[in-house]
Design an enzyme around this catalytic site. Structure first.
Site, PDB file in Angstrom:
ATOM      1  N   SER A   1       0.839  -1.207   0.000  1.00  0.00           N
ATOM      2  CA  SER A   1       0.000   0.000   0.000  1.00  0.00           C
ATOM      3  C   SER A   1       0.875   1.259   0.000  1.00  0.00           C
ATOM      4  O   SER A   1       1.659   1.449  -0.932  1.00  0.00           O
ATOM      5  CB  SER A   1      -0.957  -0.067   1.193  1.00  0.00           C
TER       6      SER A   1
ATOM      7  N   ASP B   1      -9.993  -5.313  -3.792  1.00  0.00           N
ATOM      8  CA  ASP B   1      -9.422  -4.310  -2.882  1.00  0.00           C
ATOM      9  C   ASP B   1     -10.369  -3.120  -2.781  1.00  0.00           C
ATOM     10  O   ASP B   1     -10.717  -2.518  -3.803  1.00  0.00           O
ATOM     11  CB  ASP B   1      -8.058  -3.873  -3.435  1.00  0.00           C
TER      12      ASP B   1
ATOM     13  N   HIS C   1      -7.414  -5.946   0.536  1.00  0.00           N
ATOM     14  CA  HIS C   1      -6.222  -5.152   0.874  1.00  0.00           C
ATOM     15  C   HIS C   1      -5.556  -5.629   2.171  1.00  0.00           C
ATOM     16  O   HIS C   1      -4.598  -5.020   2.640  1.00  0.00           O
ATOM     17  CB  HIS C   1      -6.648  -3.684   1.021  1.00  0.00           C
TER      18      HIS C   1
END
Lengths: 279, 279
Positions: B148, B224, B256
């Site tokens: 991320s 996600d 995610h």
């Protein structure tokens, strides 16, 4: 029984789910984790019960033990029950080793614990009934493992019900609670003062009395700071004296943490998978 | 530089350590995790930098990503830096995507962030100097990855300093922050309004401008919930249009979470190990 889905995450080709239901045994809402491997899409898969230790919820091992990757490869599901009843109406204690987070996998007979603390009944009857009705799992192929208090749970449950649990292992189990200060405190609180009832929940006593009809894998860290509560040598002596088929591995430098658990999880999942797939 | 040991746990035959030191770059105490594989006892081992995402400390990936087992097998160390400066005297914001836990791997020039938020300097200069002086690590063999916000950090750092980082990969990276609402908010806060400065920290822009002299592995979940902030298709388009050697994998059903990260960690560690051991 009704069941609510809390979360489901794709994980190693399968699904890591968290579910909540009203438990009759514990008389409160209970939450558990269930990992379904990719193979669960094609057939009922074997089940490994993972019982956690003091202070844990269903979540700790699910996040930290690294079991899912190995379970995916071996095509087995893993169930992560909570370690006690929980909630505002449930008795608790200010110490970490009694009350919520410390169910000890027994059915409490004593006040104030008896209305909710029935973790033996929950883990061996109620939760199995739920998961085998709700998921594609092979009820005839169950193994059980756990860490610390959960290792105690796994060993005592498997030795008591070997026909149900076809494989067993443990990581740093509380191995002889009838003889340790912590164990005696917990047994007195939950079960009262009848030593015969305590003995039903002591791995070392059960080993000397009946053993287990199959090989047992046990891992223990030599740098574990809780050795006095765990008493691994008492269980090792019992295993040796009755000739139980077991691999009891002592590991230099390892402590009691999930870093220890994760380090040996591959071996434990394989130990169970080999037996559960043997048919 | 002085360094304090917070904890060390045996893990997959090596040691998972946590250390704290006074950071000049961040002008506060900083904590990081370092996994040393068993091979570190015999020689200087290659290093994989793992940069974490928004809200994380040094601890999340260390506990949840399952990197240590693969790092042990491949004989590489893994460093888990924190994601920002921290402490009472450090500026913060009530939103999760700005301030403490959200350093974004840039050196802030704007008030109130500039006195502490220098994560680029910290991760690429100060922390390397410390770890290479304190541990048996091969400074000539470094790779970088992350999740991320940390995937953003890994890609931008590797493309800026390819001579230092000989391998790079990312999991669900924030890939085009100059073009997303969240990225523009963070860049404006930390870097002000000069678009040239922003462009130095945007993987998609850097890909179109310079790329990376080696293969890149990127994994992204199709389920996600943060796709609008991540903008994977912008980076995929840039990779395709410049002919970058890369494997950009989109995974059905994956979200995610660390369940996604852990599912593909084996591939990422292998990707780095193959290059870092190539000498």
């Amino acid at each position: 029984m009704s069941m609510e889905t809390v979360s489901e995450n794709a994980c190693f080709g399968g699904v890591q789910g968290v579910y909540r239901h009203e438990s009759t045994a514990c008389n409160c809402a209970m939450t558990f984790g269930l990992y379904l491997p990719p193979a669960a899409g094609q057939k009922d898969v074997p089940v490994l019960w993972y019982l956690s230790g003091l202070t844990c919820t269903h979540e700790n091992a699910m996040i930290k033990a690294g079991a899912q990757g190995w379970a995916a490869r071996h095509g087995i599901a893993v169930i992560f029950p909570d370690t006690s009843p929980r909630g505002d109406g449930v008795a608790d204690d200010e110490e970490y080793d009694l009350g919520q987070g410390a169910g000890f996998y027994v059915d409490a007979t004593e006040s104030p614990w008896s209305p909710h603390f029935r973790m033996w009944e929950y883990v061996t009857r109620e939760l199995p009934e739920l998961v085998f009705s709700e998921f594609s799992l092979d009820q005839g192929s169950q193994g059980i493992t756990g860490h610390s208090m959960g290792g105690h749970g796994a060993l005592t449950i498997a030795m008591t019900r070997p026909d149900t649990y076809r494989s067993v292992s443990a990581l740093a189990p509380i191995a002889n609670p009838t003889r340790t200060a912590m164990g005696r405190k917990q047994f007195a609180a939950y079960l009262g003062h009848d030593p015969d009832r305590w003995s039903l929940h002591d791995s070392t006593v059960l080993m000397r009395k009946k053993g287990y009809p199959g090989p047992i894998l046990i891992d223990q860290g030599e740098a574990d700071p809780f050795l006095e509560h765990l008493a691994p040598s008492a269980l090792a002596d019992a295993i040796s004296s009755v000739g139980q088929d077991a691999e009891f591995r002592m590991h230099k430098r390892y402590d009691h943490s999930y870093f220890f658990v994760a380090s040996f999880m591959e071996d434990h999942v394989r130990h169970h998978a080999e037996r559960l797939h043997a048919g």
